[in-house]
Design an enzyme around this catalytic site. Structure first.
Site, PDB file in Angstrom:
ATOM      1  N   GLY A 402    -101.240 -40.318 -39.682  1.00 33.03           N
ATOM      2  CA  GLY A 402     -99.840 -40.159 -39.328  1.00 33.03           C
ATOM      3  C   GLY A 402     -99.204 -39.001 -40.061  1.00 33.03           C
ATOM      4  N   GLY A 405     -91.551 -36.606 -41.678  1.00 31.74           N
ATOM      5  CA  GLY A 405     -90.749 -35.476 -42.111  1.00 31.74           C
ATOM      6  C   GLY A 405     -90.995 -35.084 -43.554  1.00 31.74           C
ATOM      7  N   PHE A 406     -91.602 -35.977 -44.351  1.00 34.30           N
ATOM      8  CA  PHE A 406     -91.778 -35.681 -45.779  1.00 34.30           C
ATOM      9  C   PHE A 406     -93.242 -35.621 -46.188  1.00 34.30           C
ATOM     10  CE2 PHE A 406     -87.482 -37.255 -45.529  1.00 34.30           C
ATOM     11  CZ  PHE A 406     -86.799 -36.388 -46.360  1.00 34.30           C
ATOM     12  N   GLY A 407     -94.163 -35.670 -45.240  1.00 39.27           N
ATOM     13  CA  GLY A 407     -95.554 -35.554 -45.613  1.00 39.27           C
ATOM     14  C   GLY A 407     -96.463 -36.253 -44.627  1.00 39.27           C
ATOM     15  N   SER A 408     -97.761 -36.209 -44.929  1.00 40.62           N
ATOM     16  CA  SER A 408     -98.788 -36.795 -44.068  1.00 40.62           C
ATOM     17  C   SER A 408     -99.326 -38.073 -44.698  1.00 40.62           C
ATOM     18  CB  SER A 408     -99.926 -35.794 -43.866  1.00 40.62           C
ATOM     19  OG  SER A 408     -99.427 -34.600 -43.283  1.00 40.62           O
ATOM     20  N   ASP A 519     -82.992 -44.011 -41.587  1.00 40.16           N
ATOM     21  CA  ASP A 519     -83.901 -43.348 -40.645  1.00 40.16           C
ATOM     22  C   ASP A 519     -84.689 -44.379 -39.836  1.00 40.16           C
ATOM     23  OD1 ASP A 519     -84.995 -41.191 -39.339  1.00 40.16           O
ATOM     24  OD2 ASP A 519     -86.553 -40.824 -40.828  1.00 40.16           O
TER      25      ASP A 519
END
Length: 695
Positions: A402, A405-408, A519
């Site tokens: 996955g 917005g802030f990383g994998s 969010d």
């Protein structure tokens, strides 16, 4: 001279007659007051109010009670219930809820301060006047409504909760505006004897193993105060000073225990405590905690299931419930059959996989994973992992599952067997180590079945990683919007909607600090192997102290789920999560993104789905709103409730939106919901865009 004497005699006669009349009046007044006092002392119990409802303007006096009705769903037999509401008979100036024939007060309004009750700083009806009248002859409480067009009634429900409903000409419906106590399990003995109450379950009352419902008819009418009865009587005989019993004990972990117990001071071990209970035929349960033995006699009331966790504190204890040996043997037999079946299946699978695994192992490099648990540090239940351990556990971050917005996010394993999800944050997501650790510590102590569990973190130099439990079914977005994914049934969708609502209600209302997620979207709702939803990704979460109702912060979230407050730049409240939840709920119903739902009337244009839902709800057509992949296999009543809730959640004004706690109650069927108005802002957006309004 004779005339003066006669006048003097007339004056004496008049004075004498006045004294006699005054004495006679005082005597009659005294007798009248005495009779009133005697009548008030000897007024029979039958004169108490037996209704469960009063209207605004009616008085609740010191001699009156509101009594719940068992048959509110059965007009043929509206029997008297077991709960009552009254002015505190001890003389304290407050209203209390009690169980009939019991002194146990399970809720009170707090003491009257001359203007309002202490525990109710904001009255449920802000358009009226309430008063508590007290004098030498009477004492009563009354409430009057200032709005002439509104009708209000006050009801003591069969559940033991007081509820206030308002009827207005505008809505043409009864609207629940207030209920207390809010938690069903706070009501005294609401589930009856030998039943467990759980606020996070529906229904909230269940019989313990070895017991059955005493009156199924009453349970169908939502009256569960009759509780449960044993399937098999206890085997206990007392002869002289000796007692013989073959009974055994069933373990009930993570419960809060009833208070009517007796402590056994000389029982210093759990074995001795159990034997003390077996030696008394009236003993029905025992517990042993902190070297203290407690035993219960007779029927067990107020057993409450709570959430226990290996991380964090819990008030749960373990109760050992006495059952006949026959029932225990039946439970153990069922358990053995289940274990044997699992073991047999596992063995067959293991034999089949063994040869394949050996071939794989021969070809693999003999590189062993470092056991993460041996290299990690425990920090208040949250594990601080070294970076090299997570690097090895994820095979150098090779399996990406996955991206946000802030990383994998990468899949990995603890000790080669426990699957985990490791989120590798961008270097700019967090600026300081102190801030990162503080936020991780705050999120880490949050435990709820509908929130993804944070296992640990890594903070080395500029590296920031978060370690979560692994969700094998991925995100809700995958199942809703990707054609190759498994199609969720309506039952799964409704339970997912309810689970997400419960998770948000926990964040907003039950944490030490109110947490606004900021969010909520399908990508941040993950599903476990049983499709239980769990809210994830708290990277944008905002913590709000309980002393504050709103907070000013920079705009955060995802386009399409942003409440109007974000755009206007005003201070936000938890209602921004409610708005986003409403948008997600619409996507759960339709199976498509809100902004790209095809028009059903033959037009080639797409429609703005939230506006379409509002119009169809007003028109009474729900079936056209549903995901075509469901093939009509839908509970239409639940679908209508879901659409109405969603439209209420996305109202322009945050004050028109429900709280997440109210959303949970509506989805559980505890609150009624009426037809929502059209959100004006969304209608304006749709009208000014390229989207069609569809037919």
């Amino acid at each position: 001279m004779s005339i003066s004497l006669l006048s003097h005699l007339d004056q004496l006669s008049l004075i004498f007659v006045c004294k006699i009349s005054l004495n006679l009046f005082i005597t009659m007044l005294y007798l009248h007051i005495s009779m009133v006092l005697l009548l008030s002392l000897y007024i029979p119990a039958a004169s108490y109010a037996t209704t469960d409802t009063i209207l605004a303007g009616q008085a609740l006096s010191i001699r009156d009670k509101l009594v719940s009705k068992n048959g509110r769903k059965n007009s043929i037999s509206p029997a008297t219930g077991v709960y009552c509401e009254e002015l505190d008979p001890t003389g304290v100036n407050q209203i209390v809820l009690t169980k009939q024939n019991s002194t146990a007060q399970y809720w009170s309004t707090g003491v009257w301060d001359g203007h309002q009750f202490a525990s109710l700083p904001e009255t449920a009806l802000n358009a009226g006047n309430e008063s508590l009248v007290m004098n030498a002859y009477e004492k009563y409480y009354t409430y009057t409504i200032l709005e002439e067009t509104a009708t209000v009634y006050y009801n003591l429900d069969v559940s033991g909760q007081v509820k206030i409903f308002v009827w207005t000409e505008g809505s043409q419906d009864w609207i629940l505006v207030y209920s207390q106590p809010r938690a069903q399990c706070d009501v005294y003995a609401v589930c009856g004897p030998f039943a467990v109450c759980n606020d996070d379950a529906l229904p909230s009352c269940t019989c313990t193993k070895g017991f059955s419902v005493r009156s199924p008819e009453d349970w169908e009418l939502d009256d569960r105060t009759g509780g449960c009865i044993r399937n098999t009587p206890l085997d206990c005989i007392t002869k002289g000073r000796s007692t013989r019993s073959t009974d055994k004990f069933l373990t009930l972990p993570c419960v809060s225990l009833a208070q009517t117990m007796r402590r056994i001071e000389d029982a210093q071990s759990i074995g001795v405590c159990a034997q003390v209970c077996l030696d008394n035929c009236s003993c029905t349960a025992y517990s042993f905690s902190n070297s203290t033995c407690s035993v219960w006699h007779g029927e067990l009331l107020n057993i409450r299931q709570i959430q226990c966790s290996s991380i964090g504190n819990s008030n749960g204890e373990t109760l050992y419930l006495r059952l006949a040996a026959k029932d225990i043997q039946g439970l153990e037999k069922n358990k053995r059959v289940f274990i044997i079946a699992i073991a047999t299946g596992t063995s067959v699978a293991a034999i089949g996989l063994f040869a394949f695994a050996m071939l794989i192992m021969i070809r693999r490099n003999k590189r062993s994973f470092v056991h993460i648990s041996n290299t990690a540090q425990d920090c208040n239940g949250i594990i601080a992992f070294p970076y090299n351990a997570l690097e090895l556990g994820t095979k150098n971050f090779s399996e990406k599952i996955g991206e946000g917005g802030f990383g994998s996010v990468f899949k990995g394993f603890l000790n080669k067997s426990i699957a985990i999800a490791v989120k590798k944050l961008d270097q700019h997501a967090y600026h300081g180590e102190k801030q990162f650790r503080a936020e991780v510590s705050s999120i880490g102590i949050i435990q709820h079945i509908n929130l993804v569990k944070l296992i640990g973190f890594c903070c080395e130099g500029a590296r920031r990683l978060l370690v979560y439990e692994y969700m094998p079914n991925g995100s809700l977005a995958t199942h809703l919007f990707q054609s190759h994914a498994t199609v969720l049934t309506w039952s799964n969708r409704y339970q997912i909607a309810l689970g997400v609502a419960r998770g948000l209600a926990y964040l907003h209302e039950k944490c030490r600090e109110c947490i606004i997620h900021c969010d909520i979207k399908p990508e941040n709702i993950l599903l476990n192997d049983s499709y239980v939803p769990k809210i994830a990704d708290f990277g944008l979460a905002k913590f709000l102290g309980r002393d504050f109702s709103r907070v000013i912060t920079t705009m955060r979230g995802t386009i399409g789920y942003l409440a109007p407050e974000w755009i206007s730049g005003v201070a936000i409240t938890p209602k921004v999560d409610v708005y986003a939840y409403g948008m997600v709920l619409l996507e759960i119903v339709s199976g498509k993104r809100n902004s790209s739902v095809s028009c059903s009337c033959g037009s080639n244009h797409d429609i703005y789905y939230p506006v379409h839902v509002a119009r169809e709800i007003i028109g009474g057509d729900v079936r056209s709103l549903l995901d075509n992949r469901l093939c009509g296999e839908v509970n239409l009543k639940e679908a209508e409730i879901a659409c109405k809730v969603a439209c209420w959640c996305i109202q322009d004004d945050e004050f028109d939106r429900p709280t997440m706690g109210e959303v949970v109650q509506i989805l559980e069927g505890l609150l009624e919901v009426n037809i929502p108005p059209m959100p004006r802002l969304l209608q304006t957006i749709a009208g000014s865009s390229n989207y069609s309004t569809c037919c």
